[in-house]
Design a protein around this motif. Sequence first.
Motif, short mmCIF file in Angstrom:
data_model
loop_
_atom_site.label_atom_id
_atom_site.label_comp_id
_atom_site.label_asym_id
_atom_site.label_seq_id
_atom_site.Cartn_x
_atom_site.Cartn_y
_atom_site.Cartn_z
N VAL A 284 0.63 -0.72 -0.21
CA VAL A 284 0.14 0.28 -0.03
C VAL A 284 0.84 1.03 -0.03
O VAL A 284 0.39 1.77 -0.60
CB VAL A 284 -0.63 0.10 1.09
CG1 VAL A 284 -1.88 1.22 1.16
CG2 VAL A 284 -2.06 -1.18 1.32
N ASP A 285 1.77 1.30 0.49
CA ASP A 285 2.52 2.18 1.24
C ASP A 285 3.36 2.88 0.19
O ASP A 285 3.53 3.59 -0.75
CB ASP A 285 2.99 2.91 2.27
CG ASP A 285 2.64 2.68 3.61
OD1 ASP A 285 1.60 2.93 3.50
OD2 ASP A 285 3.06 2.20 4.75
N THR A 286 3.96 1.44 -0.76
CA THR A 286 4.74 1.69 -2.30
C THR A 286 4.48 1.92 -3.29
O THR A 286 4.59 2.98 -3.51
CB THR A 286 5.31 0.74 -2.28
OG1 THR A 286 5.91 -0.25 -1.35
CG2 THR A 286 6.07 0.91 -3.13
N LEU A 287 2.59 1.80 -3.28
CA LEU A 287 2.31 2.31 -4.55
C LEU A 287 1.83 3.74 -4.53
O LEU A 287 1.29 4.40 -5.19
CB LEU A 287 1.05 1.05 -4.94
CG LEU A 287 1.10 -0.02 -5.69
CD1 LEU A 287 0.71 -0.73 -5.36
CD2 LEU A 287 1.97 0.27 -6.57
N VAL A 288 1.29 4.61 -3.21
CA VAL A 288 1.14 5.39 -3.07
C VAL A 288 1.96 6.77 -3.09
O VAL A 288 1.89 7.19 -3.81
CB VAL A 288 0.88 5.90 -1.26
CG1 VAL A 288 0.25 7.11 -0.83
CG2 VAL A 288 -0.67 4.63 -0.95
N LYS A 289 3.10 6.08 -3.08
CA LYS A 289 4.10 6.93 -3.11
C LYS A 289 4.86 6.85 -4.59
O LYS A 289 4.91 7.66 -5.14
CB LYS A 289 6.01 6.21 -2.51
CG LYS A 289 5.39 6.19 -1.13
CD LYS A 289 6.79 5.81 -0.57
CE LYS A 289 6.86 5.96 1.13
NZ LYS A 289 8.57 5.21 1.89
N MET A 290 4.59 5.82 -5.01
CA MET A 290 4.31 5.73 -6.42
C MET A 290 3.55 6.22 -7.79
O MET A 290 3.76 6.51 -8.74
CB MET A 290 4.46 4.49 -7.58
CG MET A 290 5.64 3.16 -6.87
SD MET A 290 5.54 2.25 -7.10
CE MET A 290 5.39 1.76 -8.64
N GLY A 291 2.43 6.88 -6.72
CA GLY A 291 1.35 7.97 -7.90
C GLY A 291 0.23 7.22 -7.25
O GLY A 291 -1.33 7.41 -8.17
N VAL A 292 -0.24 5.86 -6.87
CA VAL A 292 -1.32 5.72 -6.73
C VAL A 292 -2.35 5.80 -5.43
O VAL A 292 -1.92 5.05 -4.22
CB VAL A 292 -1.44 3.75 -7.51
CG1 VAL A 292 -2.48 3.34 -7.18
CG2 VAL A 292 -1.05 3.44 -8.66
N ALA A 293 -2.75 6.88 -5.06
CA ALA A 293 -3.10 7.49 -4.14
C ALA A 293 -4.47 6.94 -3.34
O ALA A 293 -5.04 6.77 -2.33
CB ALA A 293 -2.90 8.90 -3.36
N SER A 294 -4.85 7.29 -4.73
CA SER A 294 -7.02 7.28 -4.31
C SER A 294 -7.48 6.22 -3.50
O SER A 294 -8.49 5.91 -3.06
CB SER A 294 -7.53 8.46 -5.23
OG SER A 294 -7.41 7.37 -6.92
N LEU A 295 -6.55 4.94 -4.59
CA LEU A 295 -7.80 3.46 -4.60
C LEU A 295 -7.42 3.05 -2.62
O LEU A 295 -8.13 2.71 -2.70
CB LEU A 295 -5.96 2.42 -5.76
CG LEU A 295 -6.67 1.54 -5.11
CD1 LEU A 295 -7.65 0.80 -5.72
CD2 LEU A 295 -5.92 0.64 -6.09
N PHE A 296 -6.73 4.21 -1.70
CA PHE A 296 -6.01 3.38 -0.59
C PHE A 296 -7.11 3.95 -0.30
O PHE A 296 -7.00 4.06 1.72
CB PHE A 296 -5.14 2.71 -0.54
CG PHE A 296 -4.21 2.33 -1.12
CD1 PHE A 296 -4.06 0.73 -1.45
CD2 PHE A 296 -3.32 2.86 -2.19
CE1 PHE A 296 -3.84 -0.09 -2.22
CE2 PHE A 296 -3.25 1.80 -2.95
CZ PHE A 296 -2.51 0.06 -3.10
N ASP A 297 -7.84 5.52 0.02
CA ASP A 297 -7.97 6.06 0.80
C ASP A 297 -9.86 6.47 0.35
O ASP A 297 -10.63 6.47 -0.29
CB ASP A 297 -7.95 7.52 0.32
CG ASP A 297 -8.15 8.69 1.33
OD1 ASP A 297 -9.13 8.52 1.25
OD2 ASP A 297 -7.62 10.08 0.81
N ALA A 316 -5.60 -3.54 2.08
CA ALA A 316 -4.64 -3.93 2.11
C ALA A 316 -4.16 -4.71 0.84
O ALA A 316 -4.92 -4.96 0.17
CB ALA A 316 -5.29 -6.03 3.27
N LEU A 317 -3.00 -4.36 0.38
CA LEU A 317 -2.69 -5.69 -0.82
C LEU A 317 -1.21 -6.23 -0.74
O LEU A 317 0.03 -5.21 -0.16
CB LEU A 317 -2.11 -4.09 -1.58
CG LEU A 317 -1.38 -4.65 -3.26
CD1 LEU A 317 -2.59 -5.92 -3.92
CD2 LEU A 317 -1.22 -3.67 -4.22
#
Length: 378
Positions: A284-297, A316-317
């Motif tokens: 989750v944190d890794t993909l948020v940093k890569m630019g996939v932010a809204s999916l986990f919000d 959770a991923l």
Amino acid sequence: MDTLSQANGAFALHLYRALSDAGGSLFFSPLSISATLAMVQLGARTHTEKELGEVLRFKQVPDLHSHFQHVVSEISAPTSSHLLKAANRLYGEITFSFLPNYLSSVLKHYHAELQEVDFVGAAEQTRLAINKWVQDNTEGKVRELLKSGMVSAMTRLALVNAVYFKGSWMHQFNKEETKEMPFKINQNVSRPVQMMFQVKKLPLRFIPEQNLQVLELPYEKETLSMFIVLPNESKRGADPLIQLQEDLSIENILDWTDRSKMDVWTDVVVRLPRFRLEQDFSLVDTLVKMGVASLFDEGVADLSGMAGGRGLFVSALAHSAVCEVGEEGTEAAAATGAVASFCMMREEHFTADHPFLFLITHNPTRSILFLGRYCGPP
């Protein structure tokens, strides 16, 4: 290489850089992660769909899900040359009503089901059930994908994928030739490893611009290959893998591993560690940093193509991957002409006694199935 394999390859290297910050050895299956996120992308809309398309390079692939259906089916076809077990599934909170069209599309393109579970009332029991399903689908190799605390009563959607791979070399290493040797973690630290040895005509290439060697070790029937990218040891004390990382691009990887540009006629004296890697990630944190932010919000994700209204998000991923590299291979192939031309040809040396990058590819599609680096024993 088709557009999907190229897109997945570009994402693989992007993810490799993001995961490399932790240091040490690394192993994961970018294709498996891409396929799982593609299942989510089927139900993503507006800004969430756009983020997934940009980070995973999906927007450059026409007819994305049909492409995935073809590639995943081809790669997953049963074979006697290797064992490739993947477990992929989406687990959704039972109080959400998932759209029939979405469920049928996921089943059609990815042969995957969305399992409705009770995260709200039975989070721990659900976690244990998911782990049992993964264990059953990975030859028992991945035992606890979802760690304690990874899901809770607040979980609404969990993406799960686990991959186990074990291949048989086209040319086996003789176990009697395996010897303990030092592996140079860095210029000051060495640790003992079991170093395998063989002399064979294997595809090899020198890349002088980046000061590295690339060796191909094909698996039986040559459907899959492991490519080892070995940077020369730095004379300045710098980590050669960090220097190599700056040159990693899908264009370079495709060029470096192009069989037509490799020397296939020279005997290569190969020394390669025997190793096993097993790694678990919460991405989750890794993909948020890569630019996939809204999916986990919870307040921002738009998965309305999956469950109608808003409110559904990914909390959770998890990803787990296991790799075993040993002497095993096909005895008949190993015995073919092993000594006949040994003294008549020049030989090259490929000694992987310091950190290296490796990737396992599906040769017909040039898809990167696995990507990692070995930095020595812990």
